[in-house]
Design an enzyme around this catalytic site. Structure first.
Site, short mmCIF file in Angstrom:
data_model
loop_
_atom_site.label_atom_id
_atom_site.label_comp_id
_atom_site.label_asym_id
_atom_site.label_seq_id
_atom_site.Cartn_x
_atom_site.Cartn_y
_atom_site.Cartn_z
N ASN A 20 125.91 4.05 86.05
CA ASN A 20 127.00 3.16 85.62
C ASN A 20 126.95 1.79 86.29
OD1 ASN A 20 129.98 2.51 84.81
ND2 ASN A 20 129.97 2.49 87.05
N TYR A 72 121.85 -10.08 80.96
CA TYR A 72 122.63 -8.85 80.76
C TYR A 72 122.23 -8.20 79.43
CZ TYR A 72 126.92 -5.97 80.53
OH TYR A 72 127.82 -4.93 80.45
N LYS A 82 120.67 -4.47 78.91
CA LYS A 82 121.33 -3.39 78.18
C LYS A 82 120.49 -2.93 76.98
CE LYS A 82 124.82 -2.93 80.95
NZ LYS A 82 124.91 -1.76 81.81
P1 NAI Z 1 132.68 -3.33 87.79
O1 NAI Z 1 132.14 -4.63 88.24
O2 NAI Z 1 134.12 -3.03 87.94
O3 NAI Z 1 131.86 -2.13 88.45
C1 NAI Z 1 130.49 -2.16 88.66
C2 NAI Z 1 130.18 -1.32 89.87
O4 NAI Z 1 128.77 -1.31 90.09
C3 NAI Z 1 130.83 -1.86 91.14
O5 NAI Z 1 131.43 -0.79 91.84
C4 NAI Z 1 129.65 -2.41 91.93
O6 NAI Z 1 129.84 -2.33 93.33
C5 NAI Z 1 128.53 -1.49 91.46
N1 NAI Z 1 127.23 -2.11 91.70
C6 NAI Z 1 126.78 -3.26 91.16
N2 NAI Z 1 125.57 -3.54 91.66
C7 NAI Z 1 125.24 -2.53 92.51
C8 NAI Z 1 124.13 -2.26 93.33
N3 NAI Z 1 123.08 -3.09 93.40
N4 NAI Z 1 124.14 -1.15 94.09
C9 NAI Z 1 125.19 -0.30 94.04
N5 NAI Z 1 126.28 -0.50 93.29
C10 NAI Z 1 126.31 -1.61 92.53
O7 NAI Z 1 132.23 -3.22 86.27
P2 NAI Z 1 132.64 -2.21 85.10
O8 NAI Z 1 133.28 -3.02 84.06
O9 NAI Z 1 133.30 -1.01 85.63
O10 NAI Z 1 131.17 -1.83 84.57
C11 NAI Z 1 130.54 -0.58 84.76
C12 NAI Z 1 129.38 -0.47 83.79
O11 NAI Z 1 129.87 -0.56 82.46
C13 NAI Z 1 128.34 -1.59 83.95
O12 NAI Z 1 127.06 -1.04 83.75
C14 NAI Z 1 128.69 -2.54 82.83
O13 NAI Z 1 127.59 -3.28 82.42
C15 NAI Z 1 129.14 -1.56 81.78
N6 NAI Z 1 130.00 -2.16 80.73
C16 NAI Z 1 131.24 -2.66 81.01
C17 NAI Z 1 132.03 -3.18 80.00
C18 NAI Z 1 133.40 -3.72 80.23
O14 NAI Z 1 134.00 -4.22 79.26
N7 NAI Z 1 133.98 -3.62 81.41
C19 NAI Z 1 131.52 -3.24 78.62
C20 NAI Z 1 130.22 -2.68 78.45
C21 NAI Z 1 129.50 -2.17 79.47
#
Ligand code: NAI
Length: 250
Positions: free
Chosen positions: A88, A153, A157
């Protein structure tokens, strides 16, 4: 001391915030011991305080892929087999195509693609040894249609969706189901950064989402729980949109 083995053990990367938090919440509600991997110690602690003994926080920057084999070894030896992996964790960069540097492009690919590959490979070795498992990747609408200002991005994806299919055909005969969730626009810190202050983009998102609102992290959590368990035992290689109809909206 080994923690008492629960029914199942999952890894959720980025499990201390946003969508990952909601997936962790659903897993723990289903009595699944859940290892959450993230970079921010404070966020990890907050999740541990909230979720209790079934939640195991581990700090690691997954973009440093060389650390992943030892991390997986440690998880397996301390907490028992790994049954479920949710890839995720992800990062986004909203910037005009012409201004994105090579380094910025690489950085996104390193976290969103390379880390997913390395972690999936290492966890798959363990899953095969123990007779199978379930892997869930997280894609995005950016892989479905052309979204401006998110070139790296989008590349990442689209790669995730291709990797899901490639992994599914190779790993399913070995007992590992590999699926993907493509969330639409879900209320989290990440989407707030992309949409807040950009009324036009928010309007565009809502106008092509038949259900007329952003999704909630728990909507993706429900889908992840379904795909992770026996409820989806004959499902592999699918990309499941959880998007209020955004991907088919006019
Ligand atoms: P968010 O920014 O709230 O959470 C992302 C998490 O990934 C954070 O906890 C961050 O610390 C962790 N992370 C990032 N880089 C890291 C690394 N190098 N090592 C360890 N942890 C790392 O974002 P969200 O919205 O919860 O996104 C989660 C997933 O869902 C992502 O893959 C995002 O691309 C995907 N997504 C989100 C959407 C949205 O509308 N929020 C839409 C489509 C996909």
């Amino acid at each position: 001391m080994k923690i008492l083995k629960q029914n199942k053990t999952a890894i959720v990367t980025g499990g201390a915030s946003g969508i990952g938090w909601a997936i962790t919440e659903k897993f723990i509600g289903a009595n699944i011991q859940t290892v959450i991997i993230g970079r921010d110690q404070q966020k990890l602690k907050k999740a541990k305080d909230k979720f209790g003994k079934l939640c195991i926080p581990m700090a690691c920057d997954l973009s440093e892929t060389g650390r992943i084999p030892d991390l997986v070894e440690e998880i397996e030896s301390k907490y028992g087999g790994i049954n479920i992996l949710v890839n995720n964790a992800g990062i986004n960069l909203k910037k005009d195509f012409l201004t994105v540097s090579d380094e910025e492009f690489q950085q996104i690919l390193q976290t969103n693609v390379a880390a997913v590959f390395t972690l999936s490979r290492e966890v798959s070795k363990k899953m095969i040894h123990q007779g199978g498992g379930s892997i869930i990747n997280i894609s995005s609408m950016a892989a479905v249609y052309g979204l401006p200002k998110v070139i790296a991005y989008t590349a990442s994806k689209a790669a995730i969706e291709g990797m899901t299919r490639a992994m599914a055909v190779e790993l399913s005969p070995k007992g590992i189901r590999v699926n993907c969730i493509a969330p639409g626009f879900i209320s989290t810190d990440m989407s707030a950064k992309a949409l807040n202050g950009d009324k036009e983009r928010l309007q565009k998102v809502l106008s092509r989402t038949p259900m007329g609102e952003l999704g909630k992290p728990g909507d993706v959590g429900d889908a992840a729980l379904f795909l992770a368990l026996e409820s989806a035992k004959y499902i592999t290689g699918v990309i499941l949109p959880v998007d209020g109809g955004n991907s088919i909206g006019f």
